[in-house]
Design a protein around this motif. Structure first.
Motif, short mmCIF file in Angstrom:
data_model
loop_
_atom_site.label_atom_id
_atom_site.label_comp_id
_atom_site.label_asym_id
_atom_site.label_seq_id
_atom_site.Cartn_x
_atom_site.Cartn_y
_atom_site.Cartn_z
N PRO A 92 67.52 52.09 47.87
CA PRO A 92 67.03 52.10 46.48
C PRO A 92 68.16 52.29 45.50
CG PRO A 92 66.54 54.18 47.57
CD PRO A 92 67.05 53.25 48.63
N ILE A 93 68.02 51.65 44.35
CA ILE A 93 69.07 51.71 43.33
C ILE A 93 68.45 52.08 41.99
CG2 ILE A 93 68.92 49.20 42.94
CD1 ILE A 93 71.94 49.29 42.27
N ALA A 94 69.12 52.94 41.24
CA ALA A 94 68.63 53.39 39.94
C ALA A 94 68.69 52.24 38.93
CB ALA A 94 69.46 54.56 39.43
N ILE A 95 67.71 52.18 38.04
CA ILE A 95 67.72 51.15 37.01
C ILE A 95 68.99 51.21 36.18
CG2 ILE A 95 66.33 52.67 35.52
CD1 ILE A 95 66.51 48.80 35.45
N GLU A 105 75.41 42.00 46.81
CA GLU A 105 74.31 42.86 47.24
C GLU A 105 74.54 44.24 46.63
OE1 GLU A 105 73.69 40.71 51.58
OE2 GLU A 105 74.60 42.70 51.47
N ILE A 106 73.52 44.75 45.95
CA ILE A 106 73.68 46.04 45.29
C ILE A 106 72.59 47.01 45.74
CG2 ILE A 106 74.88 45.12 43.27
CD1 ILE A 106 72.24 45.24 41.72
N GLY A 107 72.99 48.25 45.94
CA GLY A 107 72.06 49.29 46.36
C GLY A 107 72.66 50.64 46.08
N GLY A 108 71.87 51.66 46.18
CA GLY A 108 72.35 53.01 45.99
C GLY A 108 73.15 53.49 47.20
N PRO A 109 73.65 54.73 47.16
CA PRO A 109 74.51 55.23 48.22
C PRO A 109 73.77 55.67 49.48
CG PRO A 109 74.26 56.89 46.51
CD PRO A 109 73.56 55.67 46.02
#
Length: 476
Positions: free
Chosen positions: A182-185, A207-211
């Motif tokens: 999950p990634i923050a807005i 590709e982007i995502g949270g840590p």
């Protein structure tokens, strides 16, 4: 800096958060919307150029793309039903061809995070193919692929939020144990803006995502924990996707037609396998899931709500939105804004609430019995100020002749607000009335549902009574 930026899907979640940040950076923004009337309540609407258009109708696109340097493509067609897959691809092709004719230099696209080599749901495959179709006409396309986006108003996050608030036990299929990032807005917007301003990354797919890597089950339970709720999860085999989509439709703001493909998308992992985004955008400070949820919960107040309703006279809506149950009403008043505001300033205390005042008094007596503040009266002054006590409300915001918001201090399983907004119009004004309730757990949801029939009666009568008093009292 580009002269003018086109943002498509302007009524959608991502665009409505991106546009203010573009304006803060000094960009001139043009918004493409099928129904521009849906933008009239947005606080940024008067600062942008709005063009009516539809990516499924190519003839509407040239005007929107005139003198545009870069464009954000933030559109999907899931709400259109089962044929959304083909509509997505045709729309992307229409947009790419029109962009080539308009000599747009750069397209930035936000798609879905999934492994294209794996067996994935049609919705995820559509998101990936949309990026490919946008590239067919030769314009550089910077594509970001994101999974669960955490923020108030995000479809994924609102599903998590409302399911956890409603259900004391969370039932689900075994594939809730699949993994996601999950990634923050806030971070999604960081990437979208950085792509506009970093030429070295133009044309790439990231590709982007949270840590953190978390299961979908963990997303639900961590949200519940941060809300102080205990939500055990049980996995049940063989739950039909259609049945789950029906329940999501009933309990959350997400309609079944959108919930169905989203739930299908949970059947596979949604992970970052290529870390090039972290290397090429090193200045983006990623929030973890708990931080992202905390940030979303800190916005659980009407001051941060993005209105998705129209303030056109006669529009009444009851909806779930950004963690709230909302009762919205508006009507045309044949009186000046100052006359309407004067009426609002006179509410409460010995003067009463104009409609079914006995019910308001009974609610105050009940609140006193339950240990709440009850009826505390109102200031002697004709003009309310922020911080004033008004029966069992506290005045939160006063903008003369424009806006009044009250915060409820009643004993209840949630938090409530009531507000009125006044828009001048020839021959009078438009008065809108919004009631917000943020439930805390199942008790809060049942509280709202149980009172809904009474609310419909009282809130309808209240706005009518305010309008009548404003129209008949002297405007001095």
């Amino acid at each position: 800096m580009p002269n003018r930026i086109l943002v498509t899907g302007a009524t959608g979640y991502i665009a409505s958060r991106l546009i203010p940040r573009l304006l803060e950076r000094g960009y001139a923004v043009r918004c493409l919307a099928r129904n521009p009337d849906r933008l009239q309540g947005r606080p940024w609407a008067r600062h942008v150029e709005i063009v009516q258009g539809d990516v499924t109708r190519p003839e509407t696109l040239p005007a929107a793309m005139h003198n545009i340097t870069a464009a954000y493509y933030l559109i999907h067609s899931m709400a259109s039903g089962r044929d959304y897959y083909q509509r997505d691809l045709q729309a992307a092709n229409n947009f790419a061809c029109a962009a080539r004719e308009a000599r747009i230099e750069h397209i930035i696209y936000l798609g879905g995070l999934a492994n294209p080599q794996a067996a994935i749901a049609p919705h995820m495959r559509s998101r990936i193919l949309t990026g490919e179709y946008l590239r067919t006409c030769g314009i550089p396309v910077t594509e970001f692929r994101a999974g669960v986006i955490v923020g108030p108003g995000s479809i994924s996050f609102e599903m998590i939020r409302f399911l956890c608030e409603h259900l004391p036990v969370l039932p689900g299929p075994h594939w809730l144990n699949n993994r996601s990032q999950p990634i923050a807005i806030q971070n999604v917007l960081d990437y979208l803006l950085a792509a506009l301003e970093n030429p070295a990354t133009r044309g790439g797919t990231y590709e982007i995502g949270g840590p953190q890597v978390l299961t979908y089950a963990a997303l639900l339970q961590k949200y519940a924990s941060l809300r102080g709720l205990r939500r055990p999860l049980i996995t049940l085999p063989g739950i039909p996707v259609g049945f789950m989509a029906w329940w999501v439709d009933k309990l959350t703001p997400v309609p079944a037609v959108i919930a169905y493909p989203l739930i299908e998308g949970l059947m596979s992992d949604s992970l970052v396998y290529d870390d090039s985004a972290r290397r090429l955008f090193p200045d983006i400070d990623l929030l973890n899931y708990e931080q992202a949820v905390d940030a979303a919960l800190s916005h659980l107040t009407p001051a941060f709500v993005e209105p998705v309703w129209s303030d056109s006279p006669g529009v009444d809506r009851q909806l779930k939105h950004e963690g709230f149950f909302i009762d919205h009403r508006s009507l045309q008043v044949r009186a000046s804004p100052s006359a309407v505001f004067k009426t609002l300033m006179g509410l409460g205390g010995a003067r009463g609430w104009l409609f079914l005042n006995g019910l308001w008094q009974a609610r105050g007596w009940l609140d006193s019995f339950l240990g709440g503040p009850g009826l505390r009266g109102r200031p002697a002054s004709e003009n309310l100020q922020a911080g004033d006590v008004l029966d069992y409300y506290r005045v939160e915001l006063v903008q003369p002749d424009r806006h009044l918001r009250l915060y409820s201090q009643l004993k209840s399983p949630g938090e409530g607000w009531m507000e009125w907004k006044i828009q001048p119009q020839q021959g009078g004004c438009v008065l809108s009335q919004n009631v917000y309730f943020a439930p805390r757990g199942l008790a809060g949801c049942l509280y709202w549902y149980a009172l809904t029939p009474l609310h419909l009666w009282v809130f309808h009568g209240l706005i009518k009574a305010i309008a009548h008093r404003a129209e008949t009292q002297p405007d001095k």
